[in-house]
Design a protein around this motif. Structure first.
Motif, PDB file in Angstrom:
ATOM      1  N   GLU A   1       0.823  -1.201   0.000  1.00 48.70           N
ATOM      2  CA  GLU A   1       0.000   0.000   0.000  1.00 48.70           C
ATOM      3  C   GLU A   1       0.863   1.258   0.000  1.00 48.70           C
ATOM      4  N   ASN A   2       2.057   1.168   0.593  1.00 52.72           N
ATOM      5  CA  ASN A   2       2.952   2.331   0.668  1.00 52.72           C
ATOM      6  C   ASN A   2       3.534   2.713  -0.679  1.00 52.72           C
ATOM      7  N   ILE A   3       3.651   1.755  -1.597  1.00 52.73           N
ATOM      8  CA  ILE A   3       4.319   2.051  -2.861  1.00 52.73           C
ATOM      9  C   ILE A   3       3.319   2.225  -4.027  1.00 52.73           C
ATOM     10  N   VAL A   4       2.056   2.300  -3.710  1.00 54.90           N
ATOM     11  CA  VAL A   4       1.062   2.532  -4.763  1.00 54.90           C
ATOM     12  C   VAL A   4       1.341   3.818  -5.544  1.00 54.90           C
ATOM     13  N   PRO A   5       1.779   4.928  -4.874  1.00 58.21           N
ATOM     14  CA  PRO A   5       2.036   6.170  -5.631  1.00 58.21           C
ATOM     15  C   PRO A   5       3.326   6.134  -6.461  1.00 58.21           C
ATOM     16  N   ALA A   6       4.101   5.071  -6.379  1.00 55.23           N
ATOM     17  CA  ALA A   6       5.399   5.031  -7.057  1.00 55.23           C
ATOM     18  C   ALA A   6       5.249   5.189  -8.568  1.00 55.23           C
ATOM     19  N   ASP A   7       6.213   5.888  -9.195  1.00 52.07           N
ATOM     20  CA  ASP A   7       6.197   6.064 -10.641  1.00 52.07           C
ATOM     21  C   ASP A   7       6.522   4.761 -11.360  1.00 52.07           C
ATOM     22  N   ARG A   8       7.341   3.938 -10.730  1.00 52.76           N
ATOM     23  CA  ARG A   8       7.700   2.650 -11.333  1.00 52.76           C
ATOM     24  C   ARG A   8       7.893   1.635 -10.214  1.00 52.76           C
ATOM     25  N   ILE A   9       7.396   0.431 -10.461  1.00 52.97           N
ATOM     26  CA  ILE A   9       7.491  -0.632  -9.457  1.00 52.97           C
ATOM     27  C   ILE A   9       8.143  -1.855 -10.106  1.00 52.97           C
ATOM     28  N   TYR A  10       9.191  -2.379  -9.435  1.00 51.31           N
ATOM     29  CA  TYR A  10       9.808  -3.630  -9.881  1.00 51.31           C
ATOM     30  C   TYR A  10       9.333  -4.744  -8.942  1.00 51.31           C
ATOM     31  N   TYR A  11       8.688  -5.740  -9.538  1.00 50.69           N
ATOM     32  CA  TYR A  11       8.245  -6.889  -8.744  1.00 50.69           C
ATOM     33  C   TYR A  11       9.230  -8.031  -8.964  1.00 50.69           C
ATOM     34  N   MET A  12       9.824  -8.511  -7.844  1.00 48.52           N
ATOM     35  CA  MET A  12      10.825  -9.562  -7.924  1.00 48.52           C
ATOM     36  C   MET A  12      10.287 -10.886  -7.406  1.00 48.52           C
TER      37      MET A  12
ATOM     38  N   CYS B   1       7.358  -5.119 -14.252  1.00 47.55           N
ATOM     39  CA  CYS B   1       7.762  -3.718 -14.096  1.00 47.55           C
ATOM     40  C   CYS B   1       6.669  -2.812 -14.635  1.00 47.55           C
ATOM     41  N   GLY B   2       6.340  -1.763 -13.908  1.00 45.34           N
ATOM     42  CA  GLY B   2       5.313  -0.821 -14.334  1.00 45.34           C
ATOM     43  C   GLY B   2       4.795  -0.049 -13.143  1.00 45.34           C
ATOM     44  N   ASN B   3       3.787   0.809 -13.346  1.00 47.35           N
ATOM     45  CA  ASN B   3       3.188   1.488 -12.196  1.00 47.35           C
ATOM     46  C   ASN B   3       2.127   0.570 -11.572  1.00 47.35           C
ATOM     47  N   HIS B   4       1.526   1.028 -10.503  1.00 43.44           N
ATOM     48  CA  HIS B   4       0.598   0.163  -9.759  1.00 43.44           C
ATOM     49  C   HIS B   4      -0.568  -0.291 -10.629  1.00 43.44           C
ATOM     50  N   GLN B   5      -1.147   0.639 -11.350  1.00 39.26           N
ATOM     51  CA  GLN B   5      -2.347   0.288 -12.122  1.00 39.26           C
ATOM     52  C   GLN B   5      -2.032  -0.701 -13.237  1.00 39.26           C
ATOM     53  N   SER B   6      -0.921  -0.484 -13.935  1.00 38.89           N
ATOM     54  CA  SER B   6      -0.578  -1.392 -15.035  1.00 38.89           C
ATOM     55  C   SER B   6      -0.262  -2.796 -14.520  1.00 38.89           C
ATOM     56  N   LEU B   7       0.362  -2.885 -13.360  1.00 40.14           N
ATOM     57  CA  LEU B   7       0.669  -4.197 -12.792  1.00 40.14           C
ATOM     58  C   LEU B   7      -0.597  -4.888 -12.294  1.00 40.14           C
ATOM     59  N   MET B   8      -1.542  -4.107 -11.758  1.00 40.33           N
ATOM     60  CA  MET B   8      -2.809  -4.709 -11.333  1.00 40.33           C
ATOM     61  C   MET B   8      -3.592  -5.215 -12.543  1.00 40.33           C
ATOM     62  N   ASP B   9      -3.528  -4.442 -13.647  1.00 38.29           N
ATOM     63  CA  ASP B   9      -4.232  -4.860 -14.871  1.00 38.29           C
ATOM     64  C   ASP B   9      -3.610  -6.119 -15.466  1.00 38.29           C
ATOM     65  N   ALA B  10      -2.302  -6.288 -15.244  1.00 41.70           N
ATOM     66  CA  ALA B  10      -1.618  -7.466 -15.794  1.00 41.70           C
ATOM     67  C   ALA B  10      -2.011  -8.750 -15.067  1.00 41.70           C
ATOM     68  N   LYS B  11      -2.541  -8.598 -13.845  1.00 40.81           N
ATOM     69  CA  LYS B  11      -3.023  -9.739 -13.051  1.00 40.81           C
ATOM     70  C   LYS B  11      -1.941 -10.823 -12.885  1.00 40.81           C
ATOM     71  N   GLY B  12      -0.721 -10.356 -12.646  1.00 37.38           N
ATOM     72  CA  GLY B  12       0.387 -11.293 -12.433  1.00 37.38           C
ATOM     73  C   GLY B  12       0.714 -11.465 -10.962  1.00 37.38           C
ATOM     74  N   GLY B  13       1.995 -11.709 -10.669  1.00 36.60           N
ATOM     75  CA  GLY B  13       2.421 -11.949  -9.297  1.00 36.60           C
ATOM     76  C   GLY B  13       2.217 -10.752  -8.391  1.00 36.60           C
ATOM     77  N   TYR B  14       2.459  -9.535  -8.902  1.00 41.95           N
ATOM     78  CA  TYR B  14       2.270  -8.337  -8.097  1.00 41.95           C
ATOM     79  C   TYR B  14       0.813  -8.187  -7.684  1.00 41.95           C
ATOM     80  N   ALA B  15      -0.093  -8.326  -8.640  1.00 35.20           N
ATOM     81  CA  ALA B  15      -1.527  -8.184  -8.357  1.00 35.20           C
ATOM     82  C   ALA B  15      -1.979  -9.221  -7.334  1.00 35.20           C
ATOM     83  N   MET B  16      -1.473 -10.434  -7.463  1.00 34.40           N
ATOM     84  CA  MET B  16      -1.832 -11.493  -6.526  1.00 34.40           C
ATOM     85  C   MET B  16      -1.334 -11.166  -5.124  1.00 34.40           C
ATOM     86  N   LEU B  17      -0.090 -10.681  -5.027  1.00 43.55           N
ATOM     87  CA  LEU B  17       0.490 -10.331  -3.723  1.00 43.55           C
ATOM     88  C   LEU B  17      -0.248  -9.150  -3.107  1.00 43.55           C
TER      89      LEU B  17
END
Length: 575
Positions: free
Chosen positions: A524-535, A543-559
């Protein structure tokens, strides 16, 4: 018996060893002069010489006595100089080494171990250099000089004494292998006990809470008992060795005296020669006897010296001399392993722009903190490179790079000093107004003002303020430092929601002008981030911002969804 590696630690101070040995040899010659004067006086007494005949002998004896006194003082001063110079030099070198190693020194050696090596270890090594080494060379020269003097008086006695002398080094060599093993164990037990004691003292609160203090007390007693046992073994070894050397020394001297008495009875030598040989017989063995005593101290110093050498030989992070020309940080195909076998990072590519907030997220063990270690220069990648402003990190001047870098973590150290002095560590020219403004930004000024202001003293490990206040103070200190690259490594962990919100608000505001890198388990703290790397599994998976990673429905969205469900569950339980 002389460790070449330890001898190299002396550097240009080896000359003091030479001067000390020369002074000891001159003192020995003066001592021989005194002995000859005593023998001459006995001869004059037997011959019932006139009082005036004693004057030359008396004057010669006084001169020899003065020379002996001067040499004794000179030897003591030279040994003291060796000790002082060596301790000052080694303490400076170990301190500078720890500075060069940076965070690596505390990550590869315990704090108790570092303290013991740099304090007690250097004290023991001082005795090795100031006592053992000069005595070693003197003990080799003294019997030869005495043999040259006595062989002219009675060759048989001189040969007997000289042949008995090597028995002392033989006994020392016989004990040395046993001694090295014992002293190595002694230092291991010593440092282990120090580590364990410091660990228990620092965790005393937790031990009391879990009622485990009695159990840990028993373990500490066990460690202390093991240390006592190894200490007793050291003393037993020293006593046995000393007894052997005494038997050899006094036995050899007795044999020499017996031969001298027999030759006197047979009329082969004069009374004066016999008395001289009797008095000098003990001097054949005293230097080696003293050397044997210094040997035990030296073994302790050697064990400590090995640890000092291992510290001084630790590989330092590689740095260059170039200046930072930009604030963009790039990880280019970086792979890293701690042990050279199991990869922690695999072909990682990341870019952190000069302005903006970039986040690194992922489950525990995915390599986030390792990336922080690579970016601050504490770790060196096996493959790929870390660049800052188009210059590889290893080519930059560390001082210049650190002048642009700030790292704020959950365990950022706040020094046992006033609030003002903690600010001045980061920015010596900071004004009270700047400090107050920074404390206002993190909503901490009111608390500081009500409790002594900037002169409020922070206790060790910031024990007199809360965890949230400690981390907000750490953030304020770094805000005043005004760096260009900020790394926040779990800076909001283990603190209250209010402190977390204040810190994240400041981080977001800071990212408008600075390169801000955030590592957080709480997504929740990194939602405003311009870019997020999910490892995940040592690699960058998304890699992407919060919304694009949520739309991708990958590991980041699941976490992220899993965390939201857990937080919702906690909220319902609390309600």
């Amino acid at each position: 018996m002389i460790d070449k590696d330890l001898l190299r630690l002396l550097g240009d101070k080896k000359k003091y060893i030479v001067y000390t040995v020369i002074s000891m040899v001159i003192g020995l010659c003066a001592n021989l002069g005194i002995t000859m004067c005593i023998c001459q006086a006995i001869r004059l007494m037997l011959e019932h010489a006139a009082p005036g005949d004693y004057v030359p002998t008396l004057l010669t004896g006084i001169a020899a006595l003065l020379i002996r006194y001067a040499c004794t003082r000179c030897t003591a001063r030279l040994k003291d100089s060796i000790g002082r110079e060596v301790k000052r030099d080694l303490r400076a070198r170990t301190y500078n080494k720890m500075i060069c190693l940076g965070m690596k020194s505390t990550s590869e050696m315990s704090m108790a171990g570092l303290t013991q090596v740099s304090m007690e270890g250097i004290e023991q090594l001082d005795l090795y250099f100031s006592n053992y080494i000069p005595q070693f060379f003197y003990a080799m020269l003294a019997p030869v000089i005495l043999f040259i003097v006595t062989v002219r008086l009675d060759a048989k006695v001189a040969i007997v004494l000289l042949c008995c002398v090597p028995l002392i080094p033989v006994s020392i060599i016989a004990v040395s292998k046993w001694a090295k093993k014992i002293f190595a164990k002694y230092w291991d037990k010593y440092t282990a006990m120090g580590d364990y004691f410091l660990d228990n003292v620092q965790g005393l609160k937790e031990l009391k809470i879990f009622k485990a203090d009695a159990r840990q007390h028993e373990k500490m007693n066990q460690n202390a008992e093991e240390f006592r046992e190894i200490t007793m073994k050291v003393l037993t070894m020293q006593l046995a060795s000393t007894t052997i050397m005494d038997l050899v020394a006094y036995g050899g001297a007795g044999a020499g005296i017996a031969f001298a008495v027999r030759d006197l009875a047979d009329g082969r030598i004069t009374v004066m020669s016999a008395v001289f040989l009797m008095l000098v017989a003990v001097d054949f063995f005293l230097p080696l006897r003293a050397f044997g005593s210094a040997f035990h101290v030296a073994m302790n110093g050697v064990s400590a010296g090995k640890k000092i050498i291992s510290l001084l030989e630790m590989e330092e992070p590689r740095w260059g001399s170039e200046s930072v020309t930009g604030n963009e940080v790039v990880l280019d195909h970086v792979s890293f392993s701690y042990d050279g076998k199991r990869e922690v990072l695999k072909d990682v590519n990341m870019t952190f722009p000069e302005k903006g907030m970039t986040a690194i997220v992922g489950e525990s063990g995915c390599g986030k903190s390792t990336i922080v270690g690579l970016m601050n220069g504490n770790l060196i990648p096996q493959k790929g490179s870390v660049s800052v402003g188009n210059t590889k990190l290893g080519q930059l001047s560390r001082a210049d790079y650190y002048s642009h870098l700030a790292v704020v973590s959950c365990n950022t150290y706040i020094f046992n000093d006033t609030v003002r002095n903690n600010f001045c560590l980061a920015s010596p020219w900071a004004t009270d107004e700047q400090m107050e403004a920074a404390l206002n930004k993190v909503n901490l000024w009111k608390f500081i003002e009500e409790n002594g202001g900037l002169d409020k003293s922070i206790s060790e490990d910031a024990a007199n303020i809360s965890g949230g206040q400690k981390q907000r103070l750490a953030l304020a200190v770094n805000l005043v430092a005004d760096k260009d690259i900020y790394i926040f490594d779990e800076a909001t962990s283990n603190i209250d929601i209010e402190s977390e919100e204040i810190i994240m608000k400041n981080i977001k505001a800071l990212s408008k002008e600075k390169n801000v890198i955030v590592i957080s388990h709480r997504l929740e703290n990194i939602v405003p981030a311009d870019r997020i790397y999910y490892m995940e599994s040592k690699e960058v998976k998304e890699c992407g911002n919060h919304q694009s990673l949520m739309d991708a429905k990958g590991g980041y969205a699941m976490l992220y969804r899993r965390q939201k469900e857990l937080e919702k569950g906690y909220a319902e339980v609390s309600a």
